[in-house]
Design an enzyme around this catalytic site. Structure first.
Site, short mmCIF file in Angstrom:
data_model
loop_
_atom_site.label_atom_id
_atom_site.label_comp_id
_atom_site.label_asym_id
_atom_site.label_seq_id
_atom_site.Cartn_x
_atom_site.Cartn_y
_atom_site.Cartn_z
N CYS A 2 0.99 -1.18 0.02
CA CYS A 2 0.13 -0.01 0.01
C CYS A 2 0.88 1.15 0.06
O CYS A 2 2.02 1.20 0.38
CB CYS A 2 -1.00 -0.08 1.31
SG CYS A 2 -1.82 -1.41 1.48
N ARG A 27 4.82 -0.13 -6.24
CA ARG A 27 4.77 -0.89 -5.00
C ARG A 27 3.71 -1.96 -5.08
O ARG A 27 3.67 -2.84 -4.25
CB ARG A 27 4.49 -0.03 -3.84
CG ARG A 27 5.57 0.98 -3.67
CD ARG A 27 5.22 1.94 -2.57
NE ARG A 27 4.99 1.48 -1.14
CZ ARG A 27 6.07 1.27 -0.32
NH1 ARG A 27 7.30 2.06 -0.63
NH2 ARG A 27 6.10 0.67 0.83
N TRP A 75 -3.35 -2.62 -1.39
CA TRP A 75 -3.14 -3.98 -1.58
C TRP A 75 -3.83 -4.66 -0.74
O TRP A 75 -3.53 -5.02 0.51
CB TRP A 75 -1.47 -4.06 -1.46
CG TRP A 75 -1.07 -5.41 -1.93
CD1 TRP A 75 -0.75 -5.71 -3.36
CD2 TRP A 75 -0.65 -6.78 -1.34
NE1 TRP A 75 -0.53 -7.18 -3.30
CE2 TRP A 75 -0.31 -7.66 -2.23
CE3 TRP A 75 -0.71 -7.01 -0.15
CZ2 TRP A 75 -0.14 -8.83 -1.66
CZ3 TRP A 75 -0.36 -8.23 0.51
CH2 TRP A 75 0.10 -9.24 -0.51
N ASN A 99 -1.56 2.18 6.01
CA ASN A 99 -0.74 0.86 5.64
C ASN A 99 -0.53 -0.05 6.86
O ASN A 99 -0.30 0.70 7.87
CB ASN A 99 0.70 1.64 5.12
CG ASN A 99 0.54 2.29 3.84
OD1 ASN A 99 -0.86 2.04 3.19
ND2 ASN A 99 1.72 2.70 3.26
N GLY A 100 -0.70 -1.27 6.45
CA GLY A 100 0.02 -2.20 7.88
C GLY A 100 -1.44 -2.94 8.09
O GLY A 100 -2.28 -3.09 7.07
N GLU A 483 17.35 -18.34 -8.02
CA GLU A 483 16.75 -16.94 -8.39
C GLU A 483 16.12 -17.05 -9.69
O GLU A 483 15.16 -16.04 -9.69
CB GLU A 483 17.94 -16.27 -8.16
CG GLU A 483 17.73 -14.82 -8.64
CD GLU A 483 16.74 -13.95 -7.72
OE1 GLU A 483 16.28 -14.45 -6.96
OE2 GLU A 483 16.32 -12.97 -8.12
N LYS A 487 12.43 -15.76 -10.93
CA LYS A 487 12.17 -14.46 -11.65
C LYS A 487 11.13 -14.86 -12.44
O LYS A 487 10.09 -14.15 -12.84
CB LYS A 487 13.49 -14.06 -12.21
CG LYS A 487 13.85 -12.74 -12.37
CD LYS A 487 14.01 -11.82 -11.02
CE LYS A 487 13.46 -12.13 -9.74
NZ LYS A 487 14.03 -11.34 -8.78
N GLU A 490 7.37 -15.36 -11.12
CA GLU A 490 6.87 -14.19 -10.59
C GLU A 490 6.20 -13.15 -11.73
O GLU A 490 5.16 -12.33 -11.32
CB GLU A 490 7.57 -13.30 -9.43
CG GLU A 490 8.90 -12.54 -9.74
CD GLU A 490 9.38 -11.63 -8.64
OE1 GLU A 490 10.62 -11.89 -8.64
OE2 GLU A 490 8.69 -10.87 -8.03
N HIS A 506 16.82 -38.03 -7.03
CA HIS A 506 15.99 -38.25 -5.82
C HIS A 506 14.64 -38.07 -5.79
O HIS A 506 13.98 -37.61 -4.81
CB HIS A 506 16.71 -37.50 -4.63
CG HIS A 506 18.14 -38.00 -4.30
ND1 HIS A 506 18.51 -39.13 -3.94
CD2 HIS A 506 19.42 -37.64 -4.61
CE1 HIS A 506 19.73 -39.41 -4.03
NE2 HIS A 506 20.33 -38.19 -4.62
N LYS A 603 6.00 -4.58 -4.06
CA LYS A 603 7.27 -4.31 -4.10
C LYS A 603 7.70 -4.54 -2.88
O LYS A 603 8.95 -5.17 -2.63
CB LYS A 603 7.60 -2.89 -4.84
CG LYS A 603 8.90 -2.60 -4.75
CD LYS A 603 9.85 -3.40 -5.84
CE LYS A 603 11.29 -3.53 -5.74
NZ LYS A 603 11.86 -4.68 -6.23
#
Ligand code: F6R
Length: 608
Positions: A2, A27, A75, A99-100, A483, A487, A490, A506, A603
């Site tokens: 947010c 964000r 968000w 926010n939060g 990594e 990428k 996402e 395995h 973000k």
């Protein structure tokens, strides 16, 4: 996550609020809203689900010349993305953006039984709670805010206005950042300093537990216990160019391509090539303290965690008698792990605000362990709470997917490892190859990006038909593969996972079929032959392999080869990661998805 903006001054508040919210778009959000107050006591509240362009369309019919207001990008956490759940929330004369997360909102809501709640959010409960202490304007707004916050459990960054006092904004923070921008005849509020650029470079970063009353010409800060705080005005270091696309179509591509420069900034002034020595002032550890270190805990989430894993592999290679454990912050914070004596914790975060990483930092500090930040965002909460630190200085990373931060985080941590090794008296013959390769990395990254960009673009177009990707590597190429897989998933929404080559037999080998492609990271070196055997196993089962390699005479019959020409050996996987970054970018373009703002993600993850 947010975003918050606020304006009080002489200009049109709607203009700043909308442009500020656009700056915070990166964000991640799913709805947006603003409220402005007229001198006549009339509030104009406009909210919309979806993009800020939807909000702008609605605002076209609600233009006002008001000079005070607050705005928000949401968000969703409590309640679906919808106009009703979007902020600002109203409670009587009060409007609030938050926010939060208010953890005890259910109990608080029960106690506020006469209030007619319109949304499913925890934030509206906070608005109602503040109103209950406001006494229709009988008490100062800041007092009502403080009374309410004293009952709240959770995290917040808030901005509150009242139609009964349309010349002030009250802001407060606990665990969610807030910056107050000091302009000429105007004061601005934002949850991220980038929203302030172009208006002012002077800012006050609010600390947890502080509440500020902000007017056009004044800022008064107090703690929740009413103790006055003398505000420290700081210069915002970011410039406007750094948060623009600079000719690229997307921030992600810009950030991938600027890695030669961003890594140069990470290295600046920190190494002496002549004597092959690394100088890191930020951690603030004496030679004796460095010598004593036996264990490193590296804490991060997502990409920052992968950077920690990779750096750990390197540090263990050249530093004797040291163990490195990279941990996922959201797990570690509840693990009650014992941290052995003579440990140092590296706290890795691009944003410096990630809730889980911050919680770990606080837990680790309680154990008396020295904490060192590997942070990008200057002045962020983690950067301020660690005992010492090394900024990576890559500039703002706007695209949700982290790229340039990863490269610099790895190198910054390896450099920290080198300072330990130097202090422990490791022979310069062992360390020099690392130092000299690090120094050459920016140029090598530039060369590799030029060499592979066009080719990867072509390949990515061909691989859109696959439903799954498997990323494979050994040793330092394994965290790099993790990594790469992150990428891809996402931003392109292609299911992708990473395995250590040796793990294939395995279990994962059972997956290989025509729905899968495999990205094999094959750096030249000691374990190359072993990785080749693993590649053969995949080929024998009809795998569709893309090999990223720096091996000169690579001749395996894989479907696709991306050849990297470099004389970098130790850090070759970081160069291979450029292939993974570009592959994810071009795959996403080919699929037509939003590269910079992938669905469901934010973000900066400031909630748990
Ligand atoms: C992935 C990504 C995330 C972040 C993670 C930690 O591309 O961006 O996985 O790496 O959310 O964020 P910071 O580094 O800000 O703590």
């Amino acid at each position: 996550m947010c975003g918050i903006v606020g304006y009080v001054g002489e200009k049109n508040a709607q203009d700043f609020l909308v442009s500020g919210l656009k700056r915070l778009e990166y964000r991640g959000y799913d709805s947006a809203g603003i409220v402005t107050l007229g001198a006549d006591g009339e509030a104009t509240l406009v909210r919309a689900k979806g993009k800020i362009s939807n909000l702008e369309e609605k605002l076209a019919g609600a233009k006002r010349n008001d000079t005070i207001g607050i705005g928000h990008t949401r968000w969703a956490t409590h309640g679906e993305p919808s106009e009703r759940n979007a902020h600002p929330h109203q409670a009587g004369p009060i409007y609030l953006v938050h926010n939060g997360i208010i953890e005890n909102y259910k109990e608080l809501k029960k106690a506020l039984k006469d209030f007619d709640f319109k949304s499913e959010t925890d934030s509206e409960v906070l608005a109602a709670l503040i109103e209950s202490f406001y006494g229709e304007g009988k008490y100062p707004l800041a007092n009502a805010v403080v009374q309410a916050l004293k009952l709240v459990k959770g995290t917040y960054g808030i901005a509150v206005v009242s139609v009964l006092k349309p010349d002030e904004i009250v802001v407060a923070r606990s665990g969610s950042p807030l910056v107050i921008g000091i302009g000429h005849d105007e004061t601005l509020i934002a949850s991220d300093a980038s929203a302030l650029l172009g208006h002012t470079k002077q800012a006050i970063y609010l600390n947890d537990g502080e509440v500020a009353t902000v007017t056009e010409k004044s800022v008064e800060i107090k703690t929740l216990n009413a103790e006055p705080v003398s505000a420290k005005v700081e210069e915002i270091e970011t410039n406007l160019a750094a948060i623009q696309k600079g000719g690229y179509e997307h921030f992600l591509l810009k950030e991938i391509m600027e890695q030669p420069d961003s890594l140069t900034e990470t290295l600046r002034g920190r190494m002496n090539l002549e004597d092959g020595v690394v100088h890191l002032g930020g951690p603030g550890l004496s030679e004796a303290e460095l010598r004593k270190i036996k264990h490193l805990v590296i804490v991060g989430c997502g990409t920052a965690y992968h950077a920690g894993l990779l750096a750990g592999y390197y540090i263990e290679k050249f530093t004797p008698e040291i163990t490195v454990e990279a941990v996922i912050a959201s797990e570690y914070r509840y693990r009650q792990a014992y941290i052995p004596e003579d440990s140092v914790a590296l706290i890795v975060s691009q944003s410096g605000e990630t809730a889980d990483t911050l919680a770990c930092l606080r837990e680790i500090k309680k154990q008396g362990v020295k904490t060192i930040g590997i942070v990008n965002a200057i002045g962020s909460t983690i950067a301020r709470e660690v005992d010492g630190g090394t900024y990576v200085h890559v500039g703002p990373e706007i695209s949700v997917a982290s790229t340039k931060a990863f490269t610099s985080q790895v190198i910054a941590m390896v450099m920290f490892g080198l300072t330990i090794a130097q202090a422990k008296g490791v022979k310069s013959g062992i360390l020099k190859p690392y130092v000299s390769e690090i120094a050459r990395m920016p140029e090598e990254i530039r060369k590799v990006l030029d060499e592979v960009r066009g080719e990867v673009e072509k390949i990515a177009g061909k691989y859109t038909k696959y439903e799954h990707g498997i990323y494979l590597g050994r040793d330092v190429a394994y965290p790099t593969a993790m990594e790469g897989a992150l990428k891809l998933k996402e931003i392109s929404y292609v299911d992708a996972n990473a395995y250590a080559f040796g793990e294939l037999k395995h279990g994962p080998l059972a997956l290989i079929d025509d729905r899968f492609f495999e990205m094999a990271l094959l750096p030249d070196g000691e374990l190359y032959d072993k990785a080749v055997s693993n590649v053969q196993e995949v080929l024998a089962r009809g795998g569709h392999i893309i090999a990223a390699t720096n091996v000169d005479k690579f001749d395996l019959p894989v479907e696709t080869v991306v050849k990297i020409t470099t004389d970098i050996e130790l850090f070759a996987p970081i160069l291979m990661n450029l292939v993974s970054q570009l592959f994810a970018y071009y795959m996403t373009i080919a699929k037509g998805y939003d590269v910079d703002q992938p669905r469901n993600l934010a973000k900066s993850v400031t909630v748990e």
